[in-house]
Enzyme design. Structure first.
Site, mmCIF file in Angstrom:
data_model
loop_
_atom_site.group_PDB
_atom_site.id
_atom_site.type_symbol
_atom_site.label_atom_id
_atom_site.label_comp_id
_atom_site.label_asym_id
_atom_site.label_seq_id
_atom_site.Cartn_x
_atom_site.Cartn_y
_atom_site.Cartn_z
ATOM 1 N N PRO A 196 -15.786 5.657 8.178
ATOM 2 C CA PRO A 196 -16.837 5.401 9.232
ATOM 3 C C PRO A 196 -16.896 6.738 10.133
ATOM 4 C CG PRO A 196 -15.875 3.447 8.945
ATOM 5 C CD PRO A 196 -14.968 4.429 8.158
ATOM 6 N N GLY A 197 -17.987 7.315 10.625
ATOM 7 C CA GLY A 197 -18.069 8.272 11.800
ATOM 8 C C GLY A 197 -17.735 9.749 11.094
ATOM 9 N N THR A 198 -17.546 9.833 9.479
ATOM 10 C CA THR A 198 -17.253 11.304 9.232
ATOM 11 C C THR A 198 -18.409 12.155 9.100
ATOM 12 O OG1 THR A 198 -17.204 10.219 7.011
ATOM 13 C CG2 THR A 198 -15.054 10.612 8.072
ATOM 14 N N THR A 201 -24.247 10.333 6.924
ATOM 15 C CA THR A 201 -25.743 10.314 7.184
ATOM 16 C C THR A 201 -26.376 11.519 7.834
ATOM 17 O OG1 THR A 201 -25.643 7.813 7.882
ATOM 18 C CG2 THR A 201 -27.587 8.964 8.669
ATOM 19 N N GLU A 417 10.059 2.099 27.232
ATOM 20 C CA GLU A 417 9.675 3.272 26.558
ATOM 21 C C GLU A 417 10.379 4.442 26.341
ATOM 22 O OE1 GLU A 417 6.653 3.060 25.616
ATOM 23 O OE2 GLU A 417 6.161 1.089 26.286
ATOM 24 N N ASP A 492 5.892 -3.774 17.792
ATOM 25 C CA ASP A 492 6.668 -3.131 17.126
ATOM 26 C C ASP A 492 7.519 -3.563 16.064
ATOM 27 O OD1 ASP A 492 6.460 -1.386 19.248
ATOM 28 O OD2 ASP A 492 8.074 -2.098 20.416
#
Length: 628
Positions: A196-198, A201, A417, A492
Site C-alpha cells: 500500500p502507498g507505493t 494508482t 532503554e 520485546d
C-alpha cells in the site's frame, strides 16, 4: 449539472403548488367568523345594518359604519319582511357552487402529491433518474480525458523499473502499427502488485496522461451490490463504454475485492461476487475481443486472486511496484517538496537515508507533517529541523509530554532503554542506534530506534540472533539495576519468540532440525485456502522444535546478560544521561560508550541523516525495541 437543475425545477413546482393550496385554506380561515343569527336580527332592529346580500342561507351584510359581517339564516320566512320594515336594502344572488375541476383538485391533490414525491425519491435512489430501475446495472466508472488527467511520468518517482515496464503501453496507444507490423500483440491486461502507498494508482493515471487516451477508473468494490446480477451487468456496461472510446485504459483499483479465488469460504456456492468475476473473465478474453481496451488492475493481495484471472491473455504482465530504495526515496521527496517552500539547509538525500522502509505515501505524509510543524512555529520556510521532528513523530509516535510518570517508572524506563542500547552497540551485526528517548511516544514509554546503514534485502543468521539478544537487553537491565520485572518487555519477548520460531520452522536456521519447513498449514479459509488445518509433523518433532526455539532464546538471553553485567558502568552512565537529557542521539551515545561525558544536545537538523535505509523484507522494524 443538468440533473441538479432538473431537480431544482421539480422542487420549485411542488413548492408553488403547496403554497397555492395553503393560501386557499388560509384565505378561507382568515374571513371573519359568522355572526349569530339572533345577534344579526338585533342589529337590524337597532338600525345598524344598511344592506344585506342573500346567497342561499348565507347573509352578507354591510353595517352603517361600512363594516362587513356574515351570518346564516335558519330558514326564517319573516326575514325579508323584517329587513324591509327596518329599511334595509336587499340584494339576492344564487348560491355559489364549486366547479367540477376544483372538486376534483381538492379531492385528489393530496394523493397525487404523495405519489409524485414517492416517484421522485425512488428515481433519486436508483441513480438520479438515469434509466430508472435499470440504472443499477450502469457502470460507476469515472472517465478522465486528456483535459482532466494531467498526471505524467514526471510526477511518478521511485519506481523506474515499473515505469519502463508500462512505457510499452504508452508507445502502443500512440502508434499501434509499430508493434502490429511485426506480429506483436500488446498485453491486454497489466496487474500492478505492490505494498500500500507505493504509487500503483498514480502510475496508472500517468500511463493514460502520457498516452493522451480516455481513462476509466473504478474500484473493485463498485461492482458488488446487494442485488443479484448487478455486478455482472456493470462489468458489461463498463466494457461497452470502453469499446466506444477505444483506444482507452480501464483501471480497476483493489481488484481483489471482486477477483478472489472462486469456491473460497465455507460452503462455496455461486454467489454474486463469483458471477461478477466470471463476467470480467469473459470480457477480458472471451469470444469477443476487446480491441484497443487495455485493463490495468492494482492490488496488494495477489495471493488471493483467481488463477484464471492471472493467466496470459487476461493479465499478461505483472508489474511489481516495490518500496523505494534510497535513491527512489530521494526522488519522491523532491517531487513532493515542489509544493513546499524549503529552507536552504534541507537536503533530500539526508532525509532519504533516515527514512528506511518508507513508501511513497509515507514520504508524502512526512513532507506534510514537516510543513505543519513549520506552520505551528510561524515559520516562512520549512527547515531541516521540521523534517527531523516529523520523521521522529512518524517512526516513533507523537510525544506525550503531558504524561506524568512516577520517578521510579521513569528510572526503570531509562535503564530499560539503556540495556537495549548497550547490547546493540556491543554486538557486531546489529543496526546502529540512531536515537534513544525516555519521552513517552505513541503507546511506548520509551523508544530505542535503530536504522540500517544501507538497503538490506535479506537477513543472515548471525544478525537475527543478535537482534534477539538486543530485544532481551531491556528486561535484563531492569533485573540487574532495578531488581524488578515490569510489563514493559512484553512486546520485546513477543518479537524475540517470533523470530526464533521462524528461524527454526521456516528459514532452516537450526543445526539440529536442518533445512525443513515445520510450520502448519495456516491458510485462511475465507481467502480460498484449505478449510482444515492439518499437521505435517509429528508430536515428537514438534517437541524438538520447541526445544530448539528454547535453546536459541536461552543462549541469546545469556549473551545479553553477560554483556550488560560486564559493562555495568556504561549502562548506568547511559541511564543517568537519559534521566537528565531525556533524548540522546548517536553522537552522544558514542561519547558515553567511550567513557566520556555526553556532548551538549544539538539541533536535530544537524544529525538527521545519521541513520541509513532499512530492509524492505519486514523482518526488522523501523523503530527497534520499545517499552510501554
Amino acid at each position: 449539472m443538468n440533473n441538479m437543475l432538473k431537480n431544482l425545477v421539480i422542487w420549485l413546482v411542488i413548492g408553488l403548488v403547496l403554497m397555492t393550496v395553503f393560501n386557499q385554506f388560509n384565505t378561507r380561515q382568515l374571513v371573519q367568523a359568522p355572526m349569530e343569527y339572533s345577534q344579526f336580527i338585533e342589529e337590524v332592529k337597532a338600525g345598524r345594518i344598511a344592506k344585506v346580500t342573500i346567497e342561499g342561507r348565507q347573509l352578507k351584510a354591510t353595517t352603517t359604519e361600512g363594516k362587513r359581517v356574515t351570518s346564516y339564516s335558519p330558514g326564517d320566512i319573516w326575514l325579508v319582511s323584517d329587513l324591509l320594515k327596518y329599511g334595509v336594502k336587499i340584494e339576492a344572488k344564487p348560491e355559489e357552487e364549486p366547479s367540477l375541476l376544483m372538486n376534483i383538485f381538492v379531492s385528489w391533490f393530496p394523493m397525487l402529491l404523495l405519489i409524485g414525491v414517492w416517484i421522485f425519491f425512488m428515481r433519486q435512489m436508483q441513480g438520479g433518474g438515469r434509466g430508472g430501475a435499470f440504472s443499477f446495472g450502469k457502470s460507476k466508472a469515472r472517465m478522465l480525458d486528456e483535459s482532466t488527467n494531467t498526471v505524467s511520468f514526471a510526477d511518478v518517482a521511485g519506481c523506474e523499473e515499473a515505469k519502463e515496464e508500462v512505457s510499452e503501453l504508452v508507445e502502443f496507444l500512440r502508434d499501434p502499427s509499430k508493434f502490429q507490423k511485426l506480429g506483436g500483440r500488446i498485453p491486454r491486461g497489466v496487474l500492478m502488485v505492490g505494498n500500500p502507498g507505493t504509487g500503483k494508482t498514480l502510475l496508472a493515471r500517468a500511463i493514460a496522461g502520457e498516452a493522451k487516451v480516455p481513462f476509466f477508473s473504478i474500484s473493485g468494490s463498485d461492482f458488488v451490490e446487494m442485488f443479484v446480477g448487478v455486478g455482472a451487468a456493470r462489468v458489461r456496461d463498463m466494457f461497452e463504454q470502453a469499446k466506444k472510446h477505444a483506444p482507452c485504459i480501464v483501471f480497476i483499483d483493489e481488484i481483489d475485492a471482486v477477483g478472489r479465488q472462486r469456491g473460497a469460504g465455507l460452503g462455496g456456492g455461486n454467489d454474486e461476487r463469483e458471477q461478477t468475476l466470471n463476467q470480467l473473465l469473459v470480457e477480458m478474453d472471451g469470444f469477443e475481443a476487446s480491441v484497443g481496451v487495455i485493463v490495468i488492475a492494482a492490488t496488494n493481495r495477489p495471493d488471493v486472486l483467481d488463477p484464471a484471472l492471472l493467466r496470459p491473455g487476461r493479465f499478461d504482465r505483472q508489474v511489481v511496484v516495490p518500496l523505494p530504495d534510497i535513491r527512489g526515496r530521494e526522488e519522491i521527496l523532491k517531487v513532493h517538496m515542489r509544493k513546499v517552500p524549503l529552507a536552504p539547509d534541507v537536503k533530500p538525500d539526508i532525509i532519504a537515508r533516515g527514512t528506511p522502509g518508507f513508501s511513497g505515501a509515507d514520504l508524502a505524509n512526512l513532507v506534510n507533517e514537516a510543513a505543519l510543524f513549520a506552520a505551528r512555529g510561524n515559520k516562512r520556510l520549512v527547515d531541516m529541523d521540521d523534517f527531523e521532528r516529523a520523521k521522529d513523530k512518524i517512526m516513533m509516535g507523537a510525544e506525550r509530554r503531558s504524561m506524568v510518570m512516577p520517578e521510579e517508572e521513569r528510572r526503570n524506563t531509562a535503564y530499560h532503554e539503556a540495556g537495549h542500547t548497550v547490547v546493540a552497540r556491543l554486538l557486531p551485526k546489529t543496526d546502529p542506534v540512531h536515537k534513544v528517548t525516555i519521552i513517552p511516544r505513541g503507546r511506548a514509554l520509551g523508544v530505542t530506534m535503530q536504522l540500517p546503514e544501507h538497503d538490506r534485502y535479506s537477513q543472515d543468521r548471525d544478525r537475527l540472533l543478535n537482534t534477539i539478544a538486543v530485544l532481551f537487553g531491556g528486561r535484563i537491565a531492569e533485573e540487574i539495576f532495578m531488581q524488578q520485572m515490569t510489563t514493559g518487555a512484553a512486546n520485546d519477548f513477543e518479537r524475540a519468540t517470533d523470530l526464533a520460531r521462524r528461524m527454526v520452522t521456516h528459514w532452516g536456521m537450526s543445526d539440529a532440525l536442518g533445512t525443513m519447513v515445520y510450520g502448519e498449514n495456516e491458510g485462511e479459509i475465507f481467502l480460498g485456502r484449505s478449510i482444515t488445518t492439518h499437521k505435517n509433523v509429528s508430536e515428537a518433532t514438534m517437541q524438538k522444535v520447541d526445544q530448539e526455539i528454547r535453546s536459541i532464546i536461552d543462549t541469546q538471553y545469556a549473551l545479553a546478560r553477560k554483556l550488560i553485567e560486564d559493562h555495568r558502568d556504561t549502562v548506568r552512565a547511559l541511564a543517568e544521561a537519559l534521566l537528565e537529557l531525556e533524548t540522546l542521539d548517536a553522537d552522544q551515545i558514542a561519547d558515553i560508550m567511550s567513557g566520556k561525558p555526553p556532548r551538549p544536545p544539538k539541533s536535530s537538523a544537524s544529525h538527521g541523516g545519521s541513520g541509513g535505509s532499512a530492509s524492505n523484507d519486514g523482518t526488522q522494524a523501523a523503530a527497534a525495541p520499545a517499552t510501554g
